[in-house]
Design a protein around this motif. Sequence first.
Motif, PDB file in Angstrom:
ATOM      1  N   ASP A  58       0.842  -1.203   0.000  1.00  0.00           N
ATOM      2  CA  ASP A  58       0.000   0.000   0.000  1.00  0.00           C
ATOM      3  C   ASP A  58       0.873   1.247   0.000  1.00  0.00           C
ATOM      4  O   ASP A  58       2.118   1.169   0.037  1.00  0.00           O
ATOM      5  CB  ASP A  58      -0.994  -0.016   1.157  1.00  0.00           C
ATOM      6  CG  ASP A  58      -0.355   0.181   2.533  1.00  0.00           C
ATOM      7  OD1 ASP A  58       0.839   0.544   2.608  1.00  0.00           O
ATOM      8  OD2 ASP A  58      -1.054  -0.020   3.539  1.00  0.00           O
ATOM      9  N   ALA A  64       0.396  -5.755   1.714  1.00  0.00           N
ATOM     10  CA  ALA A  64      -0.989  -6.227   1.744  1.00  0.00           C
ATOM     11  C   ALA A  64      -1.088  -7.704   1.412  1.00  0.00           C
ATOM     12  O   ALA A  64      -1.939  -8.418   1.955  1.00  0.00           O
ATOM     13  CB  ALA A  64      -1.834  -5.419   0.755  1.00  0.00           C
ATOM     14  N   TRP A  95      -7.670  -6.679   2.576  1.00  0.00           N
ATOM     15  CA  TRP A  95      -7.367  -6.712   1.152  1.00  0.00           C
ATOM     16  C   TRP A  95      -7.813  -8.015   0.489  1.00  0.00           C
ATOM     17  O   TRP A  95      -7.527  -8.235  -0.693  1.00  0.00           O
ATOM     18  CB  TRP A  95      -5.860  -6.522   0.925  1.00  0.00           C
ATOM     19  CG  TRP A  95      -5.359  -5.179   1.364  1.00  0.00           C
ATOM     20  CD1 TRP A  95      -4.657  -4.887   2.489  1.00  0.00           C
ATOM     21  CD2 TRP A  95      -5.537  -3.939   0.673  1.00  0.00           C
ATOM     22  NE1 TRP A  95      -4.375  -3.546   2.557  1.00  0.00           N
ATOM     23  CE2 TRP A  95      -4.905  -2.932   1.437  1.00  0.00           C
ATOM     24  CE3 TRP A  95      -6.173  -3.568  -0.522  1.00  0.00           C
ATOM     25  CZ2 TRP A  95      -4.880  -1.595   1.073  1.00  0.00           C
ATOM     26  CZ3 TRP A  95      -6.134  -2.239  -0.906  1.00  0.00           C
ATOM     27  CH2 TRP A  95      -5.497  -1.271  -0.117  1.00  0.00           C
TER      28      TRP A  95
END
Length: 299
Positions: A58, A64, A95
Motif C-alpha cells: 500500500d 498487503a 485486502w
Amino acid sequence: MAKRLDSAGLTFRQDYFGDPAGWAALVCLLQDIFGIDIGPLQQLGGPDPASMPFGWFDAGGELAANISAFALPFVINGRVVHAAGLQSGAVRPQWRGRGLYRDLTAKALDWCDQQGFEAVILYTDKPSLYEAYGFRSIPLHRYEGAAPAPSTPAAPARWLLPTASGDLALLQSLLKNRTPVSASLGVTANAAMFLINTQLDADVRISFLEDQQAAVAWKIDDAGRFSLIDVVAAEIPTLAAILGGLEVAPASAEVFFRPDKLCWPSVPRPLESGTRLMLRGLGDIALTSPAMLSPMADF
C-alpha cells in the motif's frame, strides 16, 4: 469466472528482500497473520539468496499480500529434482477478495517456469486453493518402533546454539555439504529453513555428534519418548549411533522422515496434521515408499 484483479491503491513489487523496509514489511505481515516471527533469520545468515518475493504494497509501505518462491532441490525415489518452493503466502484481511493472492501465485509460478524448475512444492492447510494450478497432495508418513540399544560414542554430543557465531558457522558448513536424510524424500539444501525452524520450535534440540560430523535435531518428551526430526551430515549415522552420542536410551522412537539410512526396523504411520505437502510437476510421480520431508524443512 475468476474474479478480476482489483489492485487499486496498491503497488506491485518483486525481489525486495534486499530492501530493509521490504523485508520488515514481510516480517510484520507473517507476524500479524500467522503469529510467526521470521525476523531472527537475519541473524542466522539471512533469507535464502535464491528467494524471489512477490507482493502488493500500500501507499504507506505496508505489505498487503505476499508469496515467495525459492530454490528447494530435493530427492524423491532416489532422483534429485531441480525444484522450487512457495512460502510466506498471506493476504491481510482488509485486502482479501480482490484477487491479489491469485495474481501473486500466477506470477510466482510463471517465474518458476522461466527459471527452468521442473517441479514446485508447498505446504498448505487449504489444498483445494492450489489444485487449480496443477498441485496435488503427497501423502506423508512418520515412522515409529522400538528404539535400538545405543552404541558407545567416541565422545558425547554437545549442544549447538544457532545464534552463537561459532555454532552457526558449523551448522552452515554442515548444511552446505549435507546429504539427503532419506533417498525416498528429502531436501538436498535448505539452510535458511533449517536455521529459522530452530527458532520457531522451542522444543527442538540441536546437538553435534563430533565423531559422526552430524548435527541432529531431536525432541524428547516428559514420558521419555524420543523424536528424531532431522540429521544434517555428509553421511547419515545409524539411529543407534545417534542415541549413543546423545546419551539417551528411550524405549521407543519416532522419526519424521523415512529412516532408510538409520539401520532401524520400524513401521510407517500416517502423519496426523491438517497441513498438506503439495507438488506441481514431475508428471504422475508418486512416492514408492511412505515418507515425509523433515519438519526442519517446513516452509
